[in-house]
Design a protein around this motif. Structure first.
Motif, PDB file in Angstrom:
ATOM      1  N   ALA A   1      30.934 -29.402 -51.085  1.00  8.95           N
ATOM      2  CA  ALA A   1      29.937 -29.025 -51.936  1.00  8.95           C
ATOM      3  C   ALA A   1      29.941 -27.913 -52.738  1.00  8.95           C
ATOM      4  CB  ALA A   1      28.587 -29.491 -51.292  1.00  8.95           C
ATOM      5  N   GLY A   2      30.837 -27.235 -52.600  1.00  6.49           N
ATOM      6  CA  GLY A   2      31.064 -25.879 -53.519  1.00  6.49           C
ATOM      7  C   GLY A   2      30.551 -24.598 -52.946  1.00  6.49           C
ATOM      8  N   VAL A   3      30.187 -24.474 -51.874  1.00  7.81           N
ATOM      9  CA  VAL A   3      29.613 -23.402 -51.136  1.00  7.81           C
ATOM     10  C   VAL A   3      30.838 -22.216 -50.829  1.00  7.81           C
ATOM     11  CG1 VAL A   3      28.401 -22.316 -49.180  1.00  7.81           C
ATOM     12  CG2 VAL A   3      27.691 -24.595 -50.122  1.00  7.81           C
ATOM     13  N   ARG A   4      30.832 -21.390 -51.185  1.00  7.92           N
ATOM     14  CA  ARG A   4      32.189 -20.493 -51.054  1.00  7.92           C
ATOM     15  C   ARG A   4      31.890 -19.264 -50.022  1.00  7.92           C
ATOM     16  NH1 ARG A   4      34.228 -24.252 -51.881  1.00  7.92           N
ATOM     17  NH2 ARG A   4      35.577 -24.769 -53.546  1.00  7.92           N
ATOM     18  N   SER A   5      30.722 -18.670 -50.343  1.00  4.67           N
ATOM     19  CA  SER A   5      30.381 -17.374 -49.745  1.00  4.67           C
ATOM     20  C   SER A   5      30.327 -17.739 -48.056  1.00  4.67           C
ATOM     21  CB  SER A   5      28.928 -17.347 -49.775  1.00  4.67           C
ATOM     22  OG  SER A   5      28.194 -16.309 -48.803  1.00  4.67           O
ATOM     23  N   LYS A   6      31.077 -16.857 -47.441  1.00  7.59           N
ATOM     24  CA  LYS A   6      31.631 -16.731 -45.910  1.00  7.59           C
ATOM     25  C   LYS A   6      30.239 -16.601 -45.228  1.00  7.59           C
ATOM     26  CE  LYS A   6      36.457 -16.200 -45.127  1.00  7.59           C
ATOM     27  NZ  LYS A   6      37.229 -15.358 -45.869  1.00  7.59           N
ATOM     28  N   LYS A   7      29.519 -15.677 -45.741  1.00 12.22           N
ATOM     29  CA  LYS A   7      28.223 -15.183 -44.944  1.00 12.22           C
ATOM     30  C   LYS A   7      27.214 -16.750 -44.953  1.00 12.22           C
ATOM     31  CE  LYS A   7      24.422 -12.126 -45.516  1.00 12.22           C
ATOM     32  NZ  LYS A   7      23.563 -11.729 -46.328  1.00 12.22           N
ATOM     33  N   VAL A   8      27.293 -17.478 -46.060  1.00  9.58           N
ATOM     34  CA  VAL A   8      26.377 -18.590 -46.090  1.00  9.58           C
ATOM     35  C   VAL A   8      26.916 -19.797 -45.228  1.00  9.58           C
ATOM     36  CG1 VAL A   8      25.424 -20.345 -47.568  1.00  9.58           C
ATOM     37  CG2 VAL A   8      25.426 -18.269 -48.436  1.00  9.58           C
ATOM     38  N   LEU A   9      28.252 -19.833 -45.152  1.00  5.05           N
ATOM     39  CA  LEU A   9      28.799 -20.781 -44.386  1.00  5.05           C
ATOM     40  C   LEU A   9      28.711 -20.457 -43.016  1.00  5.05           C
ATOM     41  CD1 LEU A   9      32.324 -21.104 -46.259  1.00  5.05           C
ATOM     42  CD2 LEU A   9      30.431 -22.781 -46.090  1.00  5.05           C
ATOM     43  N   LYS A  10      28.657 -19.261 -42.574  1.00  4.44           N
ATOM     44  CA  LYS A  10      28.516 -18.592 -41.152  1.00  4.44           C
ATOM     45  C   LYS A  10      27.142 -19.110 -40.702  1.00  4.44           C
ATOM     46  CE  LYS A  10      30.020 -15.048 -38.661  1.00  4.44           C
ATOM     47  NZ  LYS A  10      30.479 -13.802 -38.453  1.00  4.44           N
ATOM     48  N   GLN A  11      26.141 -18.409 -41.698  1.00  2.00           N
ATOM     49  CA  GLN A  11      24.611 -18.692 -41.122  1.00  2.00           C
ATOM     50  C   GLN A  11      24.345 -20.162 -41.365  1.00  2.00           C
ATOM     51  OE1 GLN A  11      22.705 -16.027 -40.775  1.00  2.00           O
ATOM     52  NE2 GLN A  11      21.450 -17.839 -39.876  1.00  2.00           N
ATOM     53  N   VAL A  12      24.790 -20.940 -42.219  1.00  2.00           N
ATOM     54  CA  VAL A  12      24.425 -22.535 -42.200  1.00  2.00           C
ATOM     55  C   VAL A  12      25.080 -23.091 -40.722  1.00  2.00           C
ATOM     56  CG1 VAL A  12      24.623 -24.632 -43.153  1.00  2.00           C
ATOM     57  CG2 VAL A  12      24.344 -22.601 -44.590  1.00  2.00           C
ATOM     58  N   THR A  13      26.142 -22.723 -40.361  1.00  5.98           N
ATOM     59  CA  THR A  13      26.918 -23.188 -39.199  1.00  5.98           C
ATOM     60  C   THR A  13      25.863 -23.036 -38.029  1.00  5.98           C
ATOM     61  OG1 THR A  13      28.916 -22.898 -40.090  1.00  5.98           O
ATOM     62  CG2 THR A  13      28.703 -23.061 -37.559  1.00  5.98           C
ATOM     63  N   GLU A  14      25.480 -21.530 -37.855  1.00  4.10           N
ATOM     64  CA  GLU A  14      24.443 -21.152 -36.707  1.00  4.10           C
ATOM     65  C   GLU A  14      23.149 -21.919 -36.660  1.00  4.10           C
ATOM     66  OE1 GLU A  14      24.224 -16.938 -36.147  1.00  4.10           O
ATOM     67  OE2 GLU A  14      22.515 -17.064 -35.059  1.00  4.10           O
ATOM     68  N   ASP A  15      22.667 -21.969 -38.021  1.00  2.00           N
ATOM     69  CA  ASP A  15      21.364 -22.703 -38.115  1.00  2.00           C
ATOM     70  C   ASP A  15      21.555 -24.236 -37.692  1.00  2.00           C
ATOM     71  OD1 ASP A  15      20.250 -20.429 -39.271  1.00  2.00           O
ATOM     72  OD2 ASP A  15      20.339 -20.984 -41.192  1.00  2.00           O
ATOM     73  N   CYS A  16      22.442 -24.845 -38.260  1.00  2.00           N
ATOM     74  CA  CYS A  16      22.589 -26.311 -38.006  1.00  2.00           C
ATOM     75  C   CYS A  16      22.861 -26.487 -36.322  1.00  2.00           C
ATOM     76  CB  CYS A  16      23.791 -27.109 -38.668  1.00  2.00           C
ATOM     77  SG  CYS A  16      23.187 -27.010 -40.430  1.00  2.00           S
ATOM     78  N   LEU A  17      23.664 -25.662 -36.033  1.00  4.00           N
ATOM     79  CA  LEU A  17      24.069 -25.777 -34.327  1.00  4.00           C
ATOM     80  C   LEU A  17      22.921 -25.534 -33.608  1.00  4.00           C
ATOM     81  CD1 LEU A  17      27.553 -24.336 -34.262  1.00  4.00           C
ATOM     82  CD2 LEU A  17      26.961 -26.807 -33.715  1.00  4.00           C
ATOM     83  N   LYS A  18      22.197 -24.599 -33.984  1.00  2.00           N
ATOM     84  CA  LYS A  18      20.824 -24.039 -33.370  1.00  2.00           C
ATOM     85  C   LYS A  18      19.691 -25.403 -33.456  1.00  2.00           C
ATOM     86  CE  LYS A  18      20.538 -19.140 -33.082  1.00  2.00           C
ATOM     87  NZ  LYS A  18      20.412 -18.047 -33.982  1.00  2.00           N
ATOM     88  N   GLN A  19      19.659 -26.314 -34.583  1.00  2.00           N
ATOM     89  CA  GLN A  19      18.714 -27.180 -34.794  1.00  2.00           C
ATOM     90  C   GLN A  19      18.995 -28.351 -33.758  1.00  2.00           C
ATOM     91  OE1 GLN A  19      16.928 -28.524 -38.457  1.00  2.00           O
ATOM     92  NE2 GLN A  19      18.606 -27.205 -39.435  1.00  2.00           N
ATOM     93  N   VAL A  20      20.263 -28.429 -33.625  1.00  4.34           N
ATOM     94  CA  VAL A  20      20.923 -29.569 -32.460  1.00  4.34           C
ATOM     95  C   VAL A  20      20.837 -29.271 -31.150  1.00  4.34           C
ATOM     96  CG1 VAL A  20      21.850 -30.880 -34.286  1.00  4.34           C
ATOM     97  CG2 VAL A  20      22.909 -29.589 -32.905  1.00  4.34           C
ATOM     98  N   GLY A  21      20.531 -27.877 -30.913  1.00  5.89           N
ATOM     99  CA  GLY A  21      20.484 -27.563 -29.429  1.00  5.89           C
ATOM    100  C   GLY A  21      21.925 -27.300 -28.829  1.00  5.89           C
ATOM    101  N   LEU A  22      22.895 -27.017 -29.770  1.00 10.11           N
ATOM    102  CA  LEU A  22      24.277 -26.793 -29.549  1.00 10.11           C
ATOM    103  C   LEU A  22      25.052 -25.477 -29.556  1.00 10.11           C
ATOM    104  CD1 LEU A  22      26.436 -29.141 -28.518  1.00 10.11           C
ATOM    105  CD2 LEU A  22      27.096 -29.135 -30.869  1.00 10.11           C
ATOM    106  N   TRP A  23      24.128 -24.718 -30.133  1.00 11.19           N
ATOM    107  CA  TRP A  23      24.512 -23.080 -30.408  1.00 11.19           C
ATOM    108  C   TRP A  23      25.092 -22.578 -29.120  1.00 11.19           C
ATOM    109  CZ3 TRP A  23      26.840 -20.273 -34.053  1.00 11.19           C
ATOM    110  CH2 TRP A  23      26.718 -18.922 -33.768  1.00 11.19           C
ATOM    111  N   ASP A  24      24.054 -22.520 -28.117  1.00 13.14           N
ATOM    112  CA  ASP A  24      24.340 -21.614 -26.988  1.00 13.14           C
ATOM    113  C   ASP A  24      25.612 -22.151 -26.091  1.00 13.14           C
ATOM    114  OD1 ASP A  24      22.214 -19.748 -27.380  1.00 13.14           O
ATOM    115  OD2 ASP A  24      20.816 -20.885 -26.247  1.00 13.14           O
ATOM    116  N   GLU A  25      25.728 -23.674 -26.323  1.00 12.96           N
ATOM    117  CA  GLU A  25      26.776 -24.259 -25.726  1.00 12.96           C
ATOM    118  C   GLU A  25      28.258 -23.894 -26.530  1.00 12.96           C
ATOM    119  OE1 GLU A  25      25.850 -28.540 -24.918  1.00 12.96           O
ATOM    120  OE2 GLU A  25      23.809 -27.710 -25.082  1.00 12.96           O
ATOM    121  N   VAL A  26      28.230 -23.594 -27.678  1.00 17.15           N
ATOM    122  CA  VAL A  26      29.388 -23.503 -28.470  1.00 17.15           C
ATOM    123  C   VAL A  26      29.771 -22.130 -29.230  1.00 17.15           C
ATOM    124  CG1 VAL A  26      29.485 -25.990 -28.651  1.00 17.15           C
ATOM    125  CG2 VAL A  26      28.656 -24.448 -30.312  1.00 17.15           C
ATOM    126  N   LYS A  27      28.751 -21.322 -28.977  1.00 19.03           N
ATOM    127  CA  LYS A  27      28.917 -20.213 -29.886  1.00 19.03           C
ATOM    128  C   LYS A  27      29.853 -19.332 -29.591  1.00 19.03           C
ATOM    129  CE  LYS A  27      25.783 -17.150 -27.261  1.00 19.03           C
ATOM    130  NZ  LYS A  27      24.468 -17.508 -26.574  1.00 19.03           N
TER     131      LYS A  27
END
Ligand code: ADP
Ligand code: MG
Length: 270
Positions: free
Chosen positions: A131-157
């Motif tokens: 979708a055109g997102v290039r910023s590494k910082k944004v990509l990392k942040q969204v990854t963390e946010d989305c994994l947190k939203q589904v309760g997976l962050w602590d299991e896979v971080k």
């Protein structure tokens, strides 16, 4: 949690306290595969930030109907659709609609967890990059946010670079939901998302959906009536391509209007 005793269903999570505005208005939708009239004149409101369940016996048109809501049936050459689905004042069945954009706003999760054969983080980041997102910082942040939203962050971080296929089935399905969330959709379509999972993983997905409905509109196909009774605010019962009955889950399961609904929910056929 639901209790089923002698076909008496009790509800805890899904009392519709205040009816939400309609987000998708489905009007007179007919879907055909060649000569097969698979979905017949369906009219139904989809309320925002609510869970709507589509139930009914195998082959009654649930998946066909669900796939039409983000135009996935376009990929099936014999499929043809008539009618209107109004979303943001546009008929999304209009051939001129940009389906790539539409599928960002109306995401989909399938029965079999289908993560990309890539790392856990790439599963979230590939659609964003596309979708055109290039910023590494944004990509990392969204990854963390989305994994947190589904309760997976602590299991896979600690293993974001490991292959997504190394996760359990239930974790893979939560990853697929996280991937759908990455594009910030309004609506999430799920086609029997727990039928390939064990009961504990299924329960986690149900809890997750109850959480997510605070932020997203959810439409779920399920052949599991107890699941609909547990989590859905609204339920639509389909039979042989027709929408037999639609209402609040509570009404549909306790005082259905149609005899075939009553027969189906009491397990007399299905
Ligand atoms: N890809 C397809 N091509 C042709 N016919 C299909 C396709 N998918 C479903 N159908 C037909 O449409 C009808 C409804 O199927 P489906 O939507 O899969 O029902 P459900 O999800 O309720 O089990 C059935 O008659 C089925 O054979
Ligand atoms: Mg199906």
């Amino acid at each position: 949690m639901i209790e089923m005793k002698n076909n008496i269903v009790s509800f805890t999570n899904n009392t519709v306290t205040q009816e939400r505005p309609v987000q998708l208005s489905v009007e007179h939708v007919n879907i055909f595969y060649g000569e097969n009239h698979a979905v017949k004149d369906v009219t139904i409101p989809i309320h925002e930030k609510s869970i709507t369940a589509l139930i009914g016996p195998s082959g009654c048109g649930k998946s066909t109907f669900l796939r039409t809501i983000n135009r996935m049936n376009d990929l099936i050459p014999s499929a043809r659709c008539e009618g209107t689905i109004n979303y943001k004042e546009v008929n999304i069945l209009n051939p001129k609609v940009d389906v790539v954009q539409l599928r960002k706003e109306i995401g989909m999760v399938f029965q079999q967890p289908n993560p990309f054969p890539k790392s856990i983080s790439e599963n979230i980041q590939l659609p964003l990059r596309f979708a055109g997102v290039r910023s590494k910082k944004v990509l990392k942040q969204v990854t963390e946010d989305c994994l947190k939203q589904v309760g997976l962050w602590d299991e896979v971080k600690d293993r974001l670079d490991r292959s997504a296929t190394s996760l359990s089935g239930g974790q893979q399905q939560r990853l697929c939901i996280a991937r759908a969330l990455a594009l910030k959709p309004d609506v999430i379509l799920l086609d029997e998302p727990t039928s390939a999972l064990d009961p504990v993983s299924s329960a986690k997905i149900e809890e997750l959906l109850l959480e997510l409905k605070n932020s997203y509109t959810i439409i779920i196909v399920t052949h599991n009536m107890q699941q609909a009774a547990r989590i859905a605010d609204y339920t639509a019962f389909f039979y042989q391509g027709e929408l037999v009955e639609f209402g609040t889950t509570k009404t549909l399961f306790t005082t259905p209007e149609k005899k075939s609904t009553a027969d189906y929910i009491s397990g007399r056929f299905g």
